[in-house]
Design a protein around this motif. Structure first.
Motif, PDB file in Angstrom:
ATOM      1  N   THR A   1       7.217   7.666   6.888  1.00 52.19           N
ATOM      2  CA  THR A   1       8.120   6.878   6.064  1.00 52.19           C
ATOM      3  C   THR A   1       7.626   6.842   4.626  1.00 52.19           C
ATOM      4  N   LEU A   2       8.544   7.042   3.675  1.00 53.81           N
ATOM      5  CA  LEU A   2       8.193   6.924   2.264  1.00 53.81           C
ATOM      6  C   LEU A   2       8.243   5.458   1.875  1.00 53.81           C
ATOM      7  N   CYS A   3       7.139   4.967   1.331  1.00 58.20           N
ATOM      8  CA  CYS A   3       7.033   3.556   0.973  1.00 58.20           C
ATOM      9  C   CYS A   3       6.655   3.427  -0.492  1.00 58.20           C
ATOM     10  N   GLY A   4       7.497   2.732  -1.227  1.00 65.32           N
ATOM     11  CA  GLY A   4       7.205   2.404  -2.608  1.00 65.32           C
ATOM     12  C   GLY A   4       6.969   0.916  -2.702  1.00 65.32           C
ATOM     13  N   SER A   5       6.630   0.453  -3.877  1.00 68.77           N
ATOM     14  CA  SER A   5       6.445  -0.982  -4.066  1.00 68.77           C
ATOM     15  C   SER A   5       7.300  -1.443  -5.227  1.00 68.77           C
ATOM     16  N   TYR A   6       7.926  -2.593  -5.061  1.00 68.19           N
ATOM     17  CA  TYR A   6       8.678  -3.179  -6.170  1.00 68.19           C
ATOM     18  C   TYR A   6       7.779  -4.059  -7.022  1.00 68.19           C
TER      19      TYR A   6
ATOM     20  N   ASN B   1       0.872  -1.176   0.000  1.00 68.13           N
ATOM     21  CA  ASN B   1       0.000   0.000   0.000  1.00 68.13           C
ATOM     22  C   ASN B   1       0.912   1.229   0.000  1.00 68.13           C
ATOM     23  N   PRO B   2       1.635   1.456  -1.120  1.00 66.29           N
ATOM     24  CA  PRO B   2       2.659   2.497  -1.153  1.00 66.29           C
ATOM     25  C   PRO B   2       2.078   3.907  -1.110  1.00 66.29           C
ATOM     26  N   ASN B   3       2.904   4.854  -0.628  1.00 64.02           N
ATOM     27  CA  ASN B   3       2.488   6.260  -0.656  1.00 64.02           C
ATOM     28  C   ASN B   3       3.268   7.053  -1.703  1.00 64.02           C
ATOM     29  N   VAL B   4       4.256   6.433  -2.352  1.00 62.90           N
ATOM     30  CA  VAL B   4       4.976   7.054  -3.463  1.00 62.90           C
ATOM     31  C   VAL B   4       5.143   6.033  -4.587  1.00 62.90           C
ATOM     32  N   GLN B   5       5.315   6.550  -5.819  1.00 62.16           N
ATOM     33  CA  GLN B   5       5.493   5.670  -6.974  1.00 62.16           C
ATOM     34  C   GLN B   5       6.453   6.333  -7.951  1.00 62.16           C
ATOM     35  N   MET B   6       7.302   5.533  -8.584  1.00 60.15           N
ATOM     36  CA  MET B   6       8.245   6.026  -9.586  1.00 60.15           C
ATOM     37  C   MET B   6       7.527   6.283 -10.900  1.00 60.15           C
ATOM     38  N   HIS B   7       7.810   7.432 -11.503  1.00 55.76           N
ATOM     39  CA  HIS B   7       7.290   7.778 -12.822  1.00 55.76           C
ATOM     40  C   HIS B   7       8.465   8.127 -13.721  1.00 55.76           C
ATOM     41  N   ILE B   8       8.510   7.555 -14.913  1.00 56.90           N
ATOM     42  CA  ILE B   8       9.550   7.913 -15.873  1.00 56.90           C
ATOM     43  C   ILE B   8       9.130   9.233 -16.506  1.00 56.90           C
ATOM     44  N   VAL B   9       9.995  10.234 -16.391  1.00 59.36           N
ATOM     45  CA  VAL B   9       9.651  11.567 -16.873  1.00 59.36           C
ATOM     46  C   VAL B   9      10.470  12.008 -18.082  1.00 59.36           C
TER      47      VAL B   9
END
Length: 80
Positions: free
Chosen positions: A59-64, A16-24
């Motif tokens: 805490t910043l949480c992303g998902s793999y 349940n991430p609060n951040v996500q990577m975006h290719i810009v």
């Protein structure tokens, strides 16, 4: 994950991430700007974006995991 000049940056994993990577930026399609260094054409640049409000100290949480997998229930994810 590596930052500029190999500096490490750390995000915790969450389903349940609060951040996500975006290719810009894909270097092959964009010239360098704002003093950026020219990079290899097969290089991409990404940025982390908040998926919801993130409060100071949280805490910043992303998902793999890929989005398709995150949409599954916990039980379904564990069975695959």
């Amino acid at each position: 994950m590596l930052g500029e000049a190999g500096e490490g940056c750390l995000f915790e994993h969450s389903c349940n991430p609060n951040v996500q990577m975006h290719i810009v930026l894909q270097a092959a399609h964009q010239p360098p700007c704002n003093g950026a260094t020219q990079v290899s054409p097969d290089t991409w640049v990404g940025e982390w974006r908040a998926l919801r409000t993130v409060h100071a100290g949280e805490t910043l949480c992303g998902s793999y995991l890929e989005d398709e997998i995150l949409r599954r229930t916990r039980r379904e994810r564990r069975e695959t």
